[in-house]
Structures are given as structure tokens and as C-alpha cells.
Design an enzyme around this catalytic site. Sequence first.
Site, PDB file in Angstrom:
ATOM      1  N   SER A 165      90.165  32.333 -26.267  1.00  0.00           N
ATOM      2  CA  SER A 165      88.601  32.071 -26.912  1.00  0.00           C
ATOM      3  C   SER A 165      87.872  31.637 -25.854  1.00  0.00           C
ATOM      4  O   SER A 165      86.829  31.884 -27.527  1.00  0.00           O
ATOM      5  CB  SER A 165      89.456  30.895 -27.806  1.00  0.00           C
ATOM      6  OG  SER A 165      90.029  29.522 -26.684  1.00  0.00           O
ATOM      7  N   ARG A 166      88.179  31.587 -24.261  1.00  0.00           N
ATOM      8  CA  ARG A 166      86.951  32.024 -23.522  1.00  0.00           C
ATOM      9  C   ARG A 166      88.047  32.270 -22.682  1.00  0.00           C
ATOM     10  O   ARG A 166      88.407  32.358 -22.206  1.00  0.00           O
ATOM     11  CB  ARG A 166      87.359  29.946 -23.126  1.00  0.00           C
ATOM     12  CG  ARG A 166      88.096  29.706 -23.428  1.00  0.00           C
ATOM     13  CD  ARG A 166      88.358  27.913 -23.404  1.00  0.00           C
ATOM     14  NE  ARG A 166      87.095  27.557 -21.517  1.00  0.00           N
ATOM     15  CZ  ARG A 166      88.151  27.129 -21.020  1.00  0.00           C
ATOM     16  NH1 ARG A 166      89.744  27.601 -20.665  1.00  0.00           N
ATOM     17  NH2 ARG A 166      87.355  26.809 -19.427  1.00  0.00           N
ATOM     18  N   ASN A 188      98.061  34.259 -19.983  1.00  0.00           N
ATOM     19  CA  ASN A 188      96.540  33.432 -19.415  1.00  0.00           C
ATOM     20  C   ASN A 188      96.155  32.463 -19.583  1.00  0.00           C
ATOM     21  O   ASN A 188      95.274  31.383 -18.940  1.00  0.00           O
ATOM     22  CB  ASN A 188      95.246  34.340 -19.809  1.00  0.00           C
ATOM     23  CG  ASN A 188      94.024  33.759 -19.623  1.00  0.00           C
ATOM     24  OD1 ASN A 188      93.499  34.445 -18.212  1.00  0.00           O
ATOM     25  ND2 ASN A 188      93.379  33.582 -20.520  1.00  0.00           N
ATOM     26  N   SER A 190      96.463  32.927  -8.898  1.00  0.00           N
ATOM     27  CA  SER A 190      95.250  32.682  -8.245  1.00  0.00           C
ATOM     28  C   SER A 190      94.755  33.599  -7.044  1.00  0.00           C
ATOM     29  O   SER A 190      96.158  33.314  -6.376  1.00  0.00           O
ATOM     30  CB  SER A 190      94.535  31.336  -8.395  1.00  0.00           C
ATOM     31  OG  SER A 190      94.090  30.595  -7.683  1.00  0.00           O
ATOM     32  N   TYR A 232      98.248  23.656  -8.402  1.00  0.00           N
ATOM     33  CA  TYR A 232      97.794  24.219  -8.870  1.00  0.00           C
ATOM     34  C   TYR A 232      97.832  25.472  -8.256  1.00  0.00           C
ATOM     35  O   TYR A 232      98.463  26.642  -8.909  1.00  0.00           O
ATOM     36  CB  TYR A 232      96.037  24.099  -9.297  1.00  0.00           C
ATOM     37  CG  TYR A 232      95.226  25.431  -9.800  1.00  0.00           C
ATOM     38  CD1 TYR A 232      95.306  26.191 -11.476  1.00  0.00           C
ATOM     39  CD2 TYR A 232      94.829  26.751  -8.640  1.00  0.00           C
ATOM     40  CE1 TYR A 232      94.965  27.000 -11.420  1.00  0.00           C
ATOM     41  CE2 TYR A 232      94.496  27.565  -9.293  1.00  0.00           C
ATOM     42  CZ  TYR A 232      94.373  27.945 -10.870  1.00  0.00           C
ATOM     43  OH  TYR A 232      94.161  29.044 -10.956  1.00  0.00           O
ATOM     44  N   ALA A 242     101.865  25.485  -8.739  1.00  0.00           N
ATOM     45  CA  ALA A 242     102.058  26.135 -10.162  1.00  0.00           C
ATOM     46  C   ALA A 242     102.241  27.736  -9.867  1.00  0.00           C
ATOM     47  O   ALA A 242     102.998  28.686 -10.601  1.00  0.00           O
ATOM     48  CB  ALA A 242     101.466  25.814 -11.173  1.00  0.00           C
ATOM     49  N   LYS A 243     100.337  27.961  -9.536  1.00  0.00           N
ATOM     50  CA  LYS A 243     100.317  29.518  -9.309  1.00  0.00           C
ATOM     51  C   LYS A 243     101.459  30.561  -8.888  1.00  0.00           C
ATOM     52  O   LYS A 243     101.851  32.383  -8.457  1.00  0.00           O
ATOM     53  CB  LYS A 243      98.838  29.829  -8.840  1.00  0.00           C
ATOM     54  CG  LYS A 243      97.578  29.442  -9.895  1.00  0.00           C
ATOM     55  CD  LYS A 243      98.429  30.422 -11.527  1.00  0.00           C
ATOM     56  CE  LYS A 243      96.722  29.458 -12.404  1.00  0.00           C
ATOM     57  NZ  LYS A 243      97.427  30.753 -13.578  1.00  0.00           N
ATOM     58  N   ILE A 281      85.728  33.213  -9.868  1.00  0.00           N
ATOM     59  CA  ILE A 281      84.987  33.439 -11.006  1.00  0.00           C
ATOM     60  C   ILE A 281      84.163  32.533 -11.080  1.00  0.00           C
ATOM     61  O   ILE A 281      84.066  31.335 -12.124  1.00  0.00           O
ATOM     62  CB  ILE A 281      86.115  34.087 -12.061  1.00  0.00           C
ATOM     63  CG1 ILE A 281      87.259  35.599 -11.239  1.00  0.00           C
ATOM     64  CG2 ILE A 281      85.632  34.851 -12.993  1.00  0.00           C
ATOM     65  CD1 ILE A 281      86.361  35.896 -10.751  1.00  0.00           C
TER      66      ILE A 281
END
Length: 251
Positions: free
Chosen positions: A11-12, A93, A143, A156, A159-160, A189
Site C-alpha cells: 500500500s505504500r 516486501n 537491504s 535491522y 535480520a536482512k 531510497i
Amino acid sequence: MKKLAIITGGSRGLGKSSALALADKGVDVIFTYHNNVHAAQDVIDEIKQKGQKAFSLQLDTRNVVTISEFVGQIQTVLTNEFSRSDFDYLLNNAGTGLHASLEDTTYDELEDMLAIHVKGPFFLTQSLLPLLKDGGHILNVSSGLARFSLPGSGAYAMAKGAVEVMTRYMAKELANRQISVNTLAPGAIATDFRDGNVRDNPQMNQMVASVTALGRVGEAGDIGKAVAMLLSEDSGWITGQRIEASGGMFL
């Protein structure tokens, strides 16, 4: 029959851009949203304007106990909205970031990162496999931070990093069904991710541009195009790979 993609977090941001880019390629889309039903409806409207079908469902991917119910909803949507019992592409995603030093990261924050980025995609993919067509494609989002290190991104990035290992094992174990599984690793981004830090902070924007070979920060559309390229029949001979879409950040 048209191809059909399922996208989490559509949605985003990058998920929305991916949904629209796939629709431009003639792909129908089912996507999830966390809580903003109005934003989800806007994406549906945009996809329909492109001549494709779209449907949205609410899902918090970190809440693994709801996944079986979600898969039941997917089966109903496939039958009632798309007149089919399977789908072609899965884009894992959905996610959020965390900016905290290793010293300050709490147990709950690390658990949240692992739940959102590792446990949720693992069990969602596992549960959707019976509905994914043989020869289909799975794309997991990682990422650039799993390759290069910036202070404050440790939990973060950890986890990626797990996402990238997970991808290789999925690619190996699903090869008997000719399902390809790859990782897409965006660089910095300009979206609302991390409260729009890259998009809205001129100093951060300038820093990223200065260490990026192509001389600018990435835009959501850059990632959407990369997703549409990898979730296509032209990518069938690519599997188990990490593809970074960063404009050459920190080469």
C-alpha cells in the site's frame, strides 16, 4: 491467463511501486496492507486504471498465528475474484526499520526485527507454497545494509542478512518445482521509510548521492522496475542470487 503476484506491504513505498510496475507489465496483483485501508484502496484504483485486477487484504506479517487464516482468505480471493486456484509470483516486501545502536537495542526491538523480516516471510512463504505455481518466482527484499555497515542499523541489517541466507535455502529446496527464489537488496531510497530520513533530510540525501556511483539517491520507481524485471518469465534462469539495486552505493 494473466500472471498474478502476491505482494506483502503493497500500500505504500517500495511495495506500492512494485505493484504498479508489475501492473504496467500486465500482471494482476493481490497485496497486503498493515492498517491504512484508504491507502490500499488508492493503490487498487491505480492498478485498475492500468487495466489490471487488484485486491487487498489486511495482514501483519509478524503475527504468524494469523497466517493460516490469511491463506484461507487468499484461497477465497483467488476463486471469487480471479477465477483461479493458484498464483505466479510472491514478493516478500513488508517491513519496517530500526535506528538504534547495538548498545541501545532492546530484546523486544530485535525480536520485532526478526519477526517482521525473517519469521513472517518464512512462515508465509511456507504456507503459500501449495498455491504457488510450479515454475513460479519468489523475491525476498533485503537491504544494501546487509553488505555495507552504517552505525545504528545493526539489528535491522542482521535480520536482512538472515533473509539472504533464507533465500539461498529456499532456492535450493524449491528447485525440484522449478521455482526460482532471489533476493533484491535496495540501497538508500527516498520514501517514507524511517520517517523519510533519506527523502526529507538534505544532508543525508547529499551523503548518499556522494557515495553512489550513479550520483543520486534511489527512487521508489527504481525498485519497482527491478521487481518487475525479476518477477517475470525472463528471469527464470536466475535463482539463489542477491541482486542489489542501489545505483552502485559504496562500490
